[in-house]
Design an enzyme around this catalytic site. Sequence first.
Site, PDB file in Angstrom:
ATOM      1  N   ASP A 255     -14.970  21.604 -13.992  1.00  0.00           N
ATOM      2  CA  ASP A 255     -13.698  21.901 -13.639  1.00  0.00           C
ATOM      3  C   ASP A 255     -12.467  20.911 -14.439  1.00  0.00           C
ATOM      4  OD1 ASP A 255     -14.573  23.673 -11.777  1.00  0.00           O
ATOM      5  OD2 ASP A 255     -14.740  22.167 -10.253  1.00  0.00           O
TER       6      ASP A 255
ATOM      7  N   TYR B 113     -25.898  15.643 -13.724  1.00  0.00           N
ATOM      8  CA  TYR B 113     -24.616  15.119 -13.197  1.00  0.00           C
ATOM      9  C   TYR B 113     -24.795  13.481 -12.818  1.00  0.00           C
ATOM     10  CZ  TYR B 113     -22.651  19.728 -13.833  1.00  0.00           C
ATOM     11  OH  TYR B 113     -22.103  20.823 -14.126  1.00  0.00           O
TER      12      TYR B 113
END
EC number: 5.4.99.12
Length: 245
Positions: free
Chosen positions: A52, A111
């Site tokens: 994003d 992540y």
Amino acid sequence: MPRYKLLIEYDGTPFCGWQYQDNGPSVQGALEDAVAALAGTHVRVHGAGRTDAGVHALGQVAHIDLEKSYRTDQVRDALNAHLRPHPIGVLSAEIVPETFESRFSAVKRHYIYRISNRRANLALDLHRAWRIARTLDVAAMHEAAQVLVGRHDFTTFRDTECQAKSPEKTLDQLDVTREGDAVSIVTSARSFLHSQVRSMVGSLVWVGHGRWTIADMRNALAARDRTACGPVAPPEGLYLVRVDY
């Protein structure tokens, strides 16, 4: 037509995200411009993860198909030259079989979310971490995180505009640790839903502040309702670390 696998890092701050969009610069768009400068024609860059706006990458993976064969170091160096001054680095390029797909061949994505748990303003970590002044109970956060590990319906923790066909995902890891002021939330799975990691992080911060208990986390997961989620953590603390194949 040789296929090249690219290993890429980038600072997501100036971009509207990985994916090409009309409303602002994207990482994919910058890379495609660089590839076009090398190849003399437009070439689609396929990424492993659609990060994003504001999200960073230490180990994003992409693949491209070029009509002409180049040495891998030529591809790497040419793309880096054409990418300047964008904060994007192509760390390596390698020739892979035509069956390799950066997105669909991936078996796990890793992540890390970085929190700076201090009262002082951020200087070197500005736009690189989420500053939280109030002390976090990391032990409680880690215990609550284990509620989310495994295969679950993550409707509560996905964006309402998520286009995934199923809300079910298998979360392999979600660990919360502290080293001084640095709080790290490390997670891995084959794939994630839109905004899933940041939604989990925001809810864990509520646990760290005592606003939620571990039972509240369990109830939120079971609710399968987006309105049961805690806050969504800001993008600047999130990094795509590695993609496994």
